[in-house]
Design a protein around this motif. Structure first.
Motif, PDB file in Angstrom:
ATOM      1  N   PRO A  77       0.790  -1.234   0.000  1.00 33.56           N
ATOM      2  CA  PRO A  77       0.000   0.000   0.000  1.00 33.56           C
ATOM      3  C   PRO A  77       0.821   1.283   0.000  1.00 33.56           C
ATOM      4  O   PRO A  77       0.261   2.376  -0.163  1.00 33.56           O
ATOM      5  N   ASP A  78       2.128   1.186   0.184  1.00 33.35           N
ATOM      6  CA  ASP A  78       2.976   2.373   0.277  1.00 33.35           C
ATOM      7  C   ASP A  78       3.451   2.780  -1.113  1.00 33.35           C
ATOM      8  O   ASP A  78       4.158   2.015  -1.775  1.00 33.35           O
ATOM      9  N   PRO A  79       3.112   3.972  -1.598  1.00 34.29           N
ATOM     10  CA  PRO A  79       3.492   4.353  -2.967  1.00 34.29           C
ATOM     11  C   PRO A  79       4.998   4.407  -3.192  1.00 34.29           C
ATOM     12  O   PRO A  79       5.468   4.132  -4.302  1.00 34.29           O
ATOM     13  N   ASP A  80       5.758   4.774  -2.161  1.00 38.02           N
ATOM     14  CA  ASP A  80       7.213   4.801  -2.327  1.00 38.02           C
ATOM     15  C   ASP A  80       7.760   3.387  -2.541  1.00 38.02           C
ATOM     16  O   ASP A  80       8.623   3.169  -3.400  1.00 38.02           O
ATOM     17  N   LEU A  81       7.268   2.443  -1.763  1.00 36.80           N
ATOM     18  CA  LEU A  81       7.722   1.069  -1.912  1.00 36.80           C
ATOM     19  C   LEU A  81       7.204   0.452  -3.213  1.00 36.80           C
ATOM     20  O   LEU A  81       7.900  -0.339  -3.845  1.00 36.80           O
ATOM     21  N   ARG A  82       5.989   0.817  -3.607  1.00 38.01           N
ATOM     22  CA  ARG A  82       5.457   0.302  -4.877  1.00 38.01           C
ATOM     23  C   ARG A  82       6.363   0.685  -6.033  1.00 38.01           C
ATOM     24  O   ARG A  82       6.554  -0.097  -6.966  1.00 38.01           O
TER      25      ARG A  82
END
Length: 274
Positions: A77-82
């Motif tokens: 759910p984390d955009p940075d990790l995505r």
């Protein structure tokens, strides 16, 4: 006997020389398993790919790779990790393009916790949230896979629901997303979480099934034993596979590679595969 399904195998490039005749003599399906390693993908992966290409000179079978997966939930759910996860899968597709591989195995994001909790919220909200996160991570990857002629197959890991990966794959509306089944993972879910047996997973996937990891297990752990060493009901698995027209790749994924040829003989002697 020649009408029996033809078995392939999964291995690292360093193991390929030992099985070169086995693979090339009948152009069996092959899955290279070097390229899920993050250090290799960030380093000189081309030298390993070049070794594989040399060993596979003249090969006309169906080549695939196992894509990256360690710590890489496609439903993050984390955009940075995505963004990092998207980049890792694009690296995997770069390997496929370099090798001429047409399939890449990726892992299901669904957990046993999900099975018990996705309905613990109103309507389809929790299900949709997982799908939305998957699309945010993978839409660009699916577009690139389609451009390069690669199909990504989503393998069951903890999946107790045999339909949920097919629904995920279908949501992309692309030939570049399909379904994989790992028989040992299905057996784990059957023995430890109350899921149906492996043949049920095959039938529920239907013709969206384009890849199978064949390994035996005891229902407790992810054993990757030779075929016949565990408790999977192989006759019923192959009856279910015979109902399909999708011609999935049947890949022996065994921890002990010395069990590849005995596993082929075990299945051949029972009239199930060759």
């Amino acid at each position: 006997m020649t009408d029996l399904p033809l078995l392939g195998a999964a291995m690292k490039t360093s193991e390929l020389a030992e099985f070169q005749d086995f693979i090339l003599s009948e152009n069996r399906d092959l899955e290279l398993q070097d390229f899920f390693d993050a250090d290799l993908l960030n380093g000189d992966w081309r030298s390993v790919a070049d070794q594989a290409r040399t060993l596979l000179a003249g090969y006309t079978g169906r080549l695939g790779i196992h894509g990256p997966f360690w710590g890489l939930s496609i439903a993050n759910p984390d955009p940075d990790l995505r963004a990092v996860i998207t980049r890792k899968f694009l690296q995997g597709l770069e390997v496929c393009e370099y090798l001429g591989a047409t399939q890449m195995v990726i892992h299901s994001p669904y957990t046993t916790w999900d099975y018990n909790n996705l309905d613990n919220f109103p309507g389809r909200a929790a299900y949709d949230r997982v799908l939305d996160n998957c699309h945010a991570t993978m839409d660009a990857v699916v577009r690139r896979a389609q451009e390069t002629g690669v199909t990504m197959v989503v393998e069951n890991i903890e999946d107790k629901d045999p339909d949920i990966r097919r629904i995920l794959a279908d949501s992309f509306n692309s030939p570049s997303m399909a379904v994989s089944i790992d028989t040992g993972h299905a057996q784990y879910a059957y023995g430890s979480t109350g899921a149906g047996p492996a043949d049920f997973y095959v039938r529920r996937a239907g013709n969206r099934l384009e890849h199978v990891h064949l390994q035996d297990a005891d229902g407790h752990a992810d054993r990757h034993w030779g075929i016949g060493e565990g408790t999977i009901r192989w006759h019923e698995v192959f009856r279910a596979l015979a109902e399909l027209t999708s011609n999935p790749r049947l890949i022996l994924e065994l921890r002990d590679k010395s069990q590849i040829l005995p596993s082929v003989e075990w299945l051949k002697s029972r009239g199930l595969a060759r």
